[in-house]
Design a protein around this motif. Sequence first.
Motif, PDB file in Angstrom:
ATOM      1  N   ASN A  23       0.550  -0.914   0.110  1.00 58.22           N
ATOM      2  CA  ASN A  23       0.172  -0.156  -0.351  1.00 58.22           C
ATOM      3  C   ASN A  23       1.059   1.267  -0.120  1.00 58.22           C
ATOM      4  OD1 ASN A  23      -2.925  -1.416  -0.053  1.00 58.22           O
ATOM      5  ND2 ASN A  23      -2.460  -1.790   1.934  1.00 58.22           N
ATOM      6  N   THR A  24       1.699   1.147  -0.641  1.00 64.30           N
ATOM      7  CA  THR A  24       2.366   2.322  -0.425  1.00 64.30           C
ATOM      8  C   THR A  24       3.282   3.211  -2.517  1.00 64.30           C
ATOM      9  OG1 THR A  24       5.053   0.693  -0.658  1.00 64.30           O
ATOM     10  CG2 THR A  24       4.145   1.778   1.075  1.00 64.30           C
ATOM     11  N   MET A  25       3.015   3.988  -2.400  1.00 61.25           N
ATOM     12  CA  MET A  25       3.614   4.343  -3.524  1.00 61.25           C
ATOM     13  C   MET A  25       4.514   3.306  -4.551  1.00 61.25           C
ATOM     14  SD  MET A  25       0.951   6.508  -4.618  1.00 61.25           S
ATOM     15  CE  MET A  25       1.804   8.016  -6.350  1.00 61.25           C
ATOM     16  N   ILE A  34       5.730  -4.099 -13.741  1.00 57.31           N
ATOM     17  CA  ILE A  34       5.832  -5.566 -14.100  1.00 57.31           C
ATOM     18  C   ILE A  34       5.247  -5.988 -14.511  1.00 57.31           C
ATOM     19  CG2 ILE A  34       5.333  -7.570 -12.930  1.00 57.31           C
ATOM     20  CD1 ILE A  34       6.469  -6.699 -10.385  1.00 57.31           C
ATOM     21  N   GLY A  35       3.860  -5.435 -14.990  1.00 62.88           N
ATOM     22  CA  GLY A  35       2.584  -5.113 -16.366  1.00 62.88           C
ATOM     23  C   GLY A  35       1.964  -5.867 -15.810  1.00 62.88           C
ATOM     24  N   ALA A  36       1.446  -5.732 -14.234  1.00 61.43           N
ATOM     25  CA  ALA A  36       0.037  -5.232 -13.631  1.00 61.43           C
ATOM     26  C   ALA A  36      -0.583  -5.119 -14.237  1.00 61.43           C
ATOM     27  CB  ALA A  36       0.154  -5.629 -12.389  1.00 61.43           C
ATOM     28  N   ASP A  37      -2.166  -5.636 -14.797  1.00 64.77           N
ATOM     29  CA  ASP A  37      -3.387  -5.069 -15.154  1.00 64.77           C
ATOM     30  C   ASP A  37      -3.649  -3.889 -13.851  1.00 64.77           C
ATOM     31  OD1 ASP A  37      -3.794  -6.264 -17.598  1.00 64.77           O
ATOM     32  OD2 ASP A  37      -3.513  -8.068 -15.853  1.00 64.77           O
ATOM     33  N   GLY A  38      -3.534  -3.412 -13.023  1.00 62.86           N
ATOM     34  CA  GLY A  38      -3.919  -3.030 -11.401  1.00 62.86           C
ATOM     35  C   GLY A  38      -3.803  -3.343 -10.912  1.00 62.86           C
ATOM     36  N   PHE A  39      -3.952  -3.234  -9.366  1.00 63.25           N
ATOM     37  CA  PHE A  39      -3.393  -3.344  -8.236  1.00 63.25           C
ATOM     38  C   PHE A  39      -5.126  -3.927  -7.336  1.00 63.25           C
ATOM     39  CE2 PHE A  39      -1.402   0.999  -9.088  1.00 63.25           C
ATOM     40  CZ  PHE A  39      -1.632   1.187  -8.299  1.00 63.25           C
ATOM     41  N   GLU A  40      -4.906  -4.175  -5.606  1.00 67.81           N
ATOM     42  CA  GLU A  40      -6.098  -3.837  -5.275  1.00 67.81           C
ATOM     43  C   GLU A  40      -5.114  -3.136  -4.282  1.00 67.81           C
ATOM     44  OE1 GLU A  40      -6.743  -5.341  -0.936  1.00 67.81           O
ATOM     45  OE2 GLU A  40      -5.192  -5.387  -2.123  1.00 67.81           O
ATOM     46  N   THR A 104      -2.347   9.308 -10.109  1.00 69.16           N
ATOM     47  CA  THR A 104      -0.772   8.834 -10.706  1.00 69.16           C
ATOM     48  C   THR A 104      -1.534   7.125 -11.730  1.00 69.16           C
ATOM     49  OG1 THR A 104       0.112   9.846  -8.632  1.00 69.16           O
ATOM     50  CG2 THR A 104       1.400   7.927 -10.936  1.00 69.16           C
ATOM     51  N   TYR A 105      -2.281   6.822 -10.693  1.00 72.56           N
ATOM     52  CA  TYR A 105      -2.505   5.468 -11.198  1.00 72.56           C
ATOM     53  C   TYR A 105      -3.940   5.480 -11.843  1.00 72.56           C
ATOM     54  CZ  TYR A 105       1.990   4.806  -9.729  1.00 72.56           C
ATOM     55  OH  TYR A 105       3.258   3.977  -9.057  1.00 72.56           O
ATOM     56  N   GLY A 106      -4.850   6.499 -11.820  1.00 71.68           N
ATOM     57  CA  GLY A 106      -5.863   6.237 -13.103  1.00 71.68           C
ATOM     58  C   GLY A 106      -5.491   5.728 -14.238  1.00 71.68           C
ATOM     59  N   ASP A 107      -5.061   5.425 -14.896  1.00 74.15           N
ATOM     60  CA  ASP A 107      -5.289   4.658 -16.171  1.00 74.15           C
ATOM     61  C   ASP A 107      -5.066   2.959 -15.639  1.00 74.15           C
ATOM     62  OD1 ASP A 107      -2.557   4.954 -14.821  1.00 74.15           O
ATOM     63  OD2 ASP A 107      -1.590   4.256 -17.108  1.00 74.15           O
ATOM     64  N   LEU A 108      -4.619   2.560 -15.097  1.00 71.93           N
ATOM     65  CA  LEU A 108      -4.793   0.974 -14.729  1.00 71.93           C
ATOM     66  C   LEU A 108      -6.323   0.904 -13.633  1.00 71.93           C
ATOM     67  CD1 LEU A 108      -1.429   1.184 -12.744  1.00 71.93           C
ATOM     68  CD2 LEU A 108      -2.152   0.051 -15.042  1.00 71.93           C
ATOM     69  N   TYR A 109      -6.738  -0.930 -14.070  1.00 66.59           N
ATOM     70  CA  TYR A 109      -7.053  -1.026 -13.330  1.00 66.59           C
ATOM     71  C   TYR A 109      -7.376  -1.265 -11.720  1.00 66.59           C
ATOM     72  CZ  TYR A 109     -11.761  -3.806 -12.589  1.00 66.59           C
ATOM     73  OH  TYR A 109     -12.840  -4.237 -11.945  1.00 66.59           O
ATOM     74  N   LEU A 110      -8.179  -1.010 -10.928  1.00 65.28           N
ATOM     75  CA  LEU A 110      -7.961  -0.293  -8.999  1.00 65.28           C
ATOM     76  C   LEU A 110      -8.671  -0.868  -8.645  1.00 65.28           C
ATOM     77  CD1 LEU A 110      -7.274   3.507  -9.515  1.00 65.28           C
ATOM     78  CD2 LEU A 110      -5.248   1.381  -9.686  1.00 65.28           C
ATOM     79  N   ASN A 111      -8.662  -1.756  -8.114  1.00 62.92           N
ATOM     80  CA  ASN A 111      -9.765  -2.077  -6.904  1.00 62.92           C
ATOM     81  C   ASN A 111      -9.494  -1.338  -5.575  1.00 62.92           C
ATOM     82  OD1 ASN A 111     -10.438  -5.830  -5.560  1.00 62.92           O
ATOM     83  ND2 ASN A 111     -11.234  -4.363  -5.221  1.00 62.92           N
ATOM     84  N   VAL A 112     -10.475  -1.348  -5.035  1.00 63.21           N
ATOM     85  CA  VAL A 112     -10.811   0.083  -4.531  1.00 63.21           C
ATOM     86  C   VAL A 112     -11.260  -1.245  -2.694  1.00 63.21           C
ATOM     87  CG1 VAL A 112     -11.256   2.276  -3.019  1.00 63.21           C
ATOM     88  CG2 VAL A 112     -10.798   2.098  -5.421  1.00 63.21           C
TER      89      VAL A 112
END
Length: 247
Positions: A23-25, A34-40, A104-112
């Motif tokens: 949970n850090t930048m 790495i190429g992840a589609d996004g993060f939780e 910063t990362y709104g272009d990735l898939y974000l699981n909030v």
Amino acid sequence: MRKRKHKVLNLAHRGASGYAPENTMAAFRIAKEIGADGFEFDVQLSKDGVPVIIHDEALVRTTGAKGYVIEHTSDELARLDAGVWYGQDFQGQRIPTLEQVLQTYGDLYLNVELKNSYHEMPGLEEKVIELIRNYGVEQNVLISSFHHKSMQTLHRLAPDLKTGLLYDCVLVDAVTYAKRLGASALHPFYGTVKADLLREAKAAGVQVNVWTVNDEEQMRLCAEAGVDAIITNDPQLLYEVLNSVLD
């Protein structure tokens, strides 16, 4: 070139938490590299009502500080070191705000994931919705929680946003339950997922996103079974596994 039958999202758990403090930048940056589609990642409210990114309600494990997140203002939380516990290379990493992550990362898939099961956090849903709207990332975000009433509330407030129900047991009539609460996805512990759930969910247009899968063989089995997303501490390994799962 052969392609996979089904696109499976690679979502880094709390960012690339196998490579950097969760949970850090830094963890989010590495997940992207790495190429992840996004993060939780996990969201709580500070004492002054700012959505901040941290998993535990207590501060001690990841910052060494005393007390709970909700007892400290956002300025106080921003001064804590959220990286040195993981390693000296990450000394000085801070607790991000939700706004920083969306910016910063709104272009990735974000699981909030809303961490509002232990402490009541009135207004958390509204504040999260407002920030998502402000940054125009509605299509890239899915909001989840173990607090299913919170997800029902969020769906009522913003029916266009995707929501997911987190659980770690065998949920009876899970797909019907999800539809009743307006949820777009089920987020079960991967060990509880059976073929009939996947069939029912696909027929009803409900996603099945599993957590937290770190074993290579389990990753492969989940991908081949047809889950929609795999949440993992090791997005590098998952990236390699998903690229090897072909027709």
